[in-house]
Scaffold this motif. Structure first.
Motif, PDB file in Angstrom:
ATOM      1  N   MET A  91       0.849  -1.210   0.000  1.00  0.00           N
ATOM      2  CA  MET A  91       0.000   0.000   0.000  1.00  0.00           C
ATOM      3  C   MET A  91       0.878   1.252   0.000  1.00  0.00           C
ATOM      4  O   MET A  91       1.978   1.248   0.533  1.00  0.00           O
ATOM      5  N   SER A  92       0.359   2.267  -0.621  1.00  0.00           N
ATOM      6  CA  SER A  92       1.086   3.524  -0.695  1.00  0.00           C
ATOM      7  C   SER A  92       1.219   4.156   0.693  1.00  0.00           C
ATOM      8  O   SER A  92       0.234   4.242   1.446  1.00  0.00           O
ATOM      9  N   LEU A  93       2.424   4.557   1.030  1.00  0.00           N
ATOM     10  CA  LEU A  93       2.684   5.178   2.341  1.00  0.00           C
ATOM     11  C   LEU A  93       1.772   6.394   2.539  1.00  0.00           C
ATOM     12  O   LEU A  93       1.200   6.601   3.610  1.00  0.00           O
ATOM     13  N   ALA A  94       1.640   7.196   1.496  1.00  0.00           N
ATOM     14  CA  ALA A  94       0.929   8.469   1.624  1.00  0.00           C
ATOM     15  C   ALA A  94      -0.570   8.297   1.832  1.00  0.00           C
ATOM     16  O   ALA A  94      -1.246   9.230   2.275  1.00  0.00           O
ATOM     17  N   ASP A  95      -1.120   7.118   1.516  1.00  0.00           N
ATOM     18  CA  ASP A  95      -2.548   6.884   1.724  1.00  0.00           C
ATOM     19  C   ASP A  95      -2.873   6.462   3.154  1.00  0.00           C
ATOM     20  O   ASP A  95      -4.036   6.408   3.539  1.00  0.00           O
ATOM     21  N   HIS A  96      -1.824   6.136   3.922  1.00  0.00           N
ATOM     22  CA  HIS A  96      -2.026   5.789   5.328  1.00  0.00           C
ATOM     23  C   HIS A  96      -2.239   7.047   6.165  1.00  0.00           C
ATOM     24  O   HIS A  96      -1.818   8.148   5.783  1.00  0.00           O
ATOM     25  N   THR A  97      -2.840   6.874   7.338  1.00  0.00           N
ATOM     26  CA  THR A  97      -2.722   7.897   8.368  1.00  0.00           C
ATOM     27  C   THR A  97      -1.451   7.560   9.146  1.00  0.00           C
ATOM     28  O   THR A  97      -0.907   6.457   9.007  1.00  0.00           O
ATOM     29  N   THR A  98      -0.988   8.476   9.963  1.00  0.00           N
ATOM     30  CA  THR A  98       0.222   8.187  10.739  1.00  0.00           C
ATOM     31  C   THR A  98      -0.012   6.972  11.639  1.00  0.00           C
ATOM     32  O   THR A  98       0.868   6.130  11.822  1.00  0.00           O
ATOM     33  N   ARG A  99      -1.225   6.808  12.153  1.00  0.00           N
ATOM     34  CA  ARG A  99      -1.509   5.670  13.039  1.00  0.00           C
ATOM     35  C   ARG A  99      -1.589   4.356  12.271  1.00  0.00           C
ATOM     36  O   ARG A  99      -1.084   3.341  12.718  1.00  0.00           O
ATOM     37  N   SER A 100      -2.258   4.404  11.110  1.00  0.00           N
ATOM     38  CA  SER A 100      -2.363   3.133  10.373  1.00  0.00           C
ATOM     39  C   SER A 100      -1.002   2.730   9.819  1.00  0.00           C
ATOM     40  O   SER A 100      -0.690   1.553   9.690  1.00  0.00           O
ATOM     41  N   PHE A 101      -0.144   3.724   9.512  1.00  0.00           N
ATOM     42  CA  PHE A 101       1.209   3.366   9.052  1.00  0.00           C
ATOM     43  C   PHE A 101       1.999   2.721  10.195  1.00  0.00           C
ATOM     44  O   PHE A 101       2.718   1.738   9.976  1.00  0.00           O
ATOM     45  N   ALA A 102       1.851   3.242  11.377  1.00  0.00           N
ATOM     46  CA  ALA A 102       2.540   2.643  12.533  1.00  0.00           C
ATOM     47  C   ALA A 102       2.118   1.175  12.688  1.00  0.00           C
ATOM     48  O   ALA A 102       2.951   0.298  12.930  1.00  0.00           O
ATOM     49  N   ASP A 103       0.829   0.890  12.495  1.00  0.00           N
ATOM     50  CA  ASP A 103       0.356  -0.504  12.603  1.00  0.00           C
ATOM     51  C   ASP A 103       0.919  -1.356  11.464  1.00  0.00           C
ATOM     52  O   ASP A 103       1.277  -2.514  11.659  1.00  0.00           O
ATOM     53  N   ALA A 104       0.993  -0.740  10.257  1.00  0.00           N
ATOM     54  CA  ALA A 104       1.480  -1.486   9.075  1.00  0.00           C
ATOM     55  C   ALA A 104       2.931  -1.911   9.239  1.00  0.00           C
ATOM     56  O   ALA A 104       3.383  -2.883   8.621  1.00  0.00           O
ATOM     57  N   LEU A 105       3.668  -1.193  10.080  1.00  0.00           N
ATOM     58  CA  LEU A 105       5.095  -1.495  10.253  1.00  0.00           C
ATOM     59  C   LEU A 105       5.345  -2.892  10.834  1.00  0.00           C
ATOM     60  O   LEU A 105       6.470  -3.391  10.787  1.00  0.00           O
ATOM     61  N   ASP A 106       4.292  -3.540  11.351  1.00  0.00           N
ATOM     62  CA  ASP A 106       4.464  -4.932  11.794  1.00  0.00           C
ATOM     63  C   ASP A 106       4.805  -5.836  10.614  1.00  0.00           C
ATOM     64  O   ASP A 106       5.516  -6.824  10.758  1.00  0.00           O
ATOM     65  N   ASP A 107       4.273  -5.491   9.423  1.00  0.00           N
ATOM     66  CA  ASP A 107       4.494  -6.327   8.234  1.00  0.00           C
ATOM     67  C   ASP A 107       5.512  -5.737   7.275  1.00  0.00           C
ATOM     68  O   ASP A 107       6.220  -6.457   6.573  1.00  0.00           O
ATOM     69  N   VAL A 108       5.561  -4.406   7.196  1.00  0.00           N
ATOM     70  CA  VAL A 108       6.360  -3.752   6.155  1.00  0.00           C
ATOM     71  C   VAL A 108       7.824  -3.641   6.554  1.00  0.00           C
ATOM     72  O   VAL A 108       8.141  -3.137   7.629  1.00  0.00           O
ATOM     73  N   SER A 109       8.722  -4.147   5.692  1.00  0.00           N
ATOM     74  CA  SER A 109      10.153  -3.983   5.972  1.00  0.00           C
ATOM     75  C   SER A 109      10.905  -3.388   4.787  1.00  0.00           C
ATOM     76  O   SER A 109      12.104  -3.164   4.856  1.00  0.00           O
ATOM     77  N   VAL A 110      10.194  -3.145   3.671  1.00  0.00           N
ATOM     78  CA  VAL A 110      10.849  -2.651   2.453  1.00  0.00           C
ATOM     79  C   VAL A 110      10.118  -1.404   1.941  1.00  0.00           C
ATOM     80  O   VAL A 110       8.889  -1.412   1.796  1.00  0.00           O
ATOM     81  N   GLY A 111      10.880  -0.365   1.654  1.00  0.00           N
ATOM     82  CA  GLY A 111      10.323   0.823   1.024  1.00  0.00           C
ATOM     83  C   GLY A 111      10.561   0.751  -0.478  1.00  0.00           C
ATOM     84  O   GLY A 111      11.587   0.241  -0.925  1.00  0.00           O
ATOM     85  N   VAL A 112       9.608   1.231  -1.249  1.00  0.00           N
ATOM     86  CA  VAL A 112       9.758   1.269  -2.706  1.00  0.00           C
ATOM     87  C   VAL A 112       9.590   2.719  -3.123  1.00  0.00           C
ATOM     88  O   VAL A 112       8.538   3.318  -2.894  1.00  0.00           O
ATOM     89  N   LEU A 113      10.660   3.283  -3.680  1.00  0.00           N
ATOM     90  CA  LEU A 113      10.643   4.704  -4.047  1.00  0.00           C
ATOM     91  C   LEU A 113      10.714   4.855  -5.567  1.00  0.00           C
ATOM     92  O   LEU A 113      11.762   4.633  -6.163  1.00  0.00           O
ATOM     93  N   PRO A 114       9.599   5.224  -6.218  1.00  0.00           N
ATOM     94  CA  PRO A 114       9.638   5.426  -7.670  1.00  0.00           C
ATOM     95  C   PRO A 114      10.246   6.799  -8.002  1.00  0.00           C
ATOM     96  O   PRO A 114       9.866   7.805  -7.407  1.00  0.00           O
ATOM     97  N   VAL A 115      11.180   6.800  -8.933  1.00  0.00           N
ATOM     98  CA  VAL A 115      11.791   8.066  -9.375  1.00  0.00           C
ATOM     99  C   VAL A 115      11.845   8.074 -10.900  1.00  0.00           C
ATOM    100  O   VAL A 115      11.949   7.031 -11.534  1.00  0.00           O
ATOM    101  N   GLY A 116      11.794   9.272 -11.473  1.00  0.00           N
ATOM    102  CA  GLY A 116      11.852   9.359 -12.936  1.00  0.00           C
ATOM    103  C   GLY A 116      12.369  10.701 -13.361  1.00  0.00           C
ATOM    104  O   GLY A 116      13.336  11.223 -12.795  1.00  0.00           O
ATOM    105  N   SER A 117      11.712  11.259 -14.355  1.00  0.00           N
ATOM    106  CA  SER A 117      12.107  12.574 -14.836  1.00  0.00           C
ATOM    107  C   SER A 117      10.886  13.200 -15.496  1.00  0.00           C
ATOM    108  O   SER A 117       9.871  12.534 -15.692  1.00  0.00           O
ATOM    109  N   THR A 118      11.002  14.480 -15.796  1.00  0.00           N
ATOM    110  CA  THR A 118      10.024  15.162 -16.640  1.00  0.00           C
ATOM    111  C   THR A 118      10.850  15.780 -17.754  1.00  0.00           C
ATOM    112  O   THR A 118      11.549  16.775 -17.541  1.00  0.00           O
ATOM    113  N   GLU A 119      10.848  15.135 -18.893  1.00  0.00           N
ATOM    114  CA  GLU A 119      11.771  15.543 -19.967  1.00  0.00           C
ATOM    115  C   GLU A 119      11.249  15.104 -21.318  1.00  0.00           C
ATOM    116  O   GLU A 119      10.399  14.217 -21.414  1.00  0.00           O
TER     117      GLU A 119
END
Ligand SMILES: [Zn+2]
Length: 244
Positions: free
Chosen positions: A1-29
């Protein structure tokens, strides 16, 4: 699930399962006369967004990258190598502060590579995070040019309304076969405008939504497997071993 769609509390709960961050990066060109300026961040964003893996949290997409070499083409935005490196490094540091210290950076733009590699080395050397650059074309085993058949196919699959199909032939005819310009052994293609009139490198007219769908599915499957690989390893095992 997207980090930004969580509330701070629901993200804290999600941390029981989540151990990997996925950061999409690109360009505008520029991506030739036929593909949108968003191409590189669109592809990274969609690949990361298609992940369905309980070990991962997907961070907001960084849409501007290192694109100074495309600046002669209208609409290209760019930040310096140093700014991009720092933005990625500090974003990952802040995620590591919540205990997520393993990260896959889903990259859609070749020009971001040197900065991502430096950020990754620093983050590991400081034992803050293991932050692996992950380029979709490497994962799917494609040697890509620029706005070529592979990138064109990806956008034909993901956002067909954004492809100007009537400009495909022009993109290819006024483009070039391979990246750069060499004269007597010297590399003098500093900017893309030095070697491609249309902005494209490769064969955009050979793109197809079907190829795009295959590449996309392959990329998502490889990313999913890489997230599992990261999740299976304790952070300490990913740090550099001392050699004696
Ligand atoms: Zn691109």
């Amino acid at each position: 699930m997207s980090l930004a769609d969580h509330t701070t509390r629901s993200f804290a709960d999600a941390l029981d399962d989540v151990s990997v961050g996925v950061l999409p990066v690109g360009s505008t060109e520029q991506h030739g006369p036929h593909l949108p300026l968003s191409t590189d961040h669109l592809v990274a964003d969609r690949i990361a967004g298609a992940l369905d893996n309980p070990n991962a949290t997907v961070l907001p997409t960084l849409a501007v990258g290192v694109s100074d070499h495309h600046r002669q083409f209208h609409g290209t935005l760019s930040v310096s190598d140093e700014t991009f490196e720092r933005f990625v490094r500090e974003t990952v540091e802040s995620l590591a502060g919540h205990g997520v210290r393993k990260v896959a950076v889903v990259n859609g733009h070749g020009g971001n590579k040197p900065a991502l590699e430096r950020a990754a080395r620093t983050l590991r050397a400081e034992e803050t995070a293991f932050c692996a650059p992950w380029h979709w074309w490497d994962a799917a085993n494609y040697v890509i040019g620029h706005a070529d058949q592979h990138e064109t196919s990806m956008v034909q699959h993901l956002a067909p309304a954004l492809v100007d199909e009537e400009r495909l032939v022009e993109a290819e005819q006024d483009g070039t076969e391979s990246w750069g310009k060499r004269v007597h052994g010297a590399s003098i293609g500093f900017d893309t405008a030095d070697f491609t009139e249309s902005g494209a490198v490769g064969h955009p007219a050979e793109g197809s939504a079907m190829l795009g769908e295959d590449m996309f599915e392959e990329s998502v499957a490889e990313l999913d497997a890489f997230v599992d690989w990261l999740a299976d390893r304790p952070f300490e095992d990913l740090l550099a071993e001392p050699h004696r």
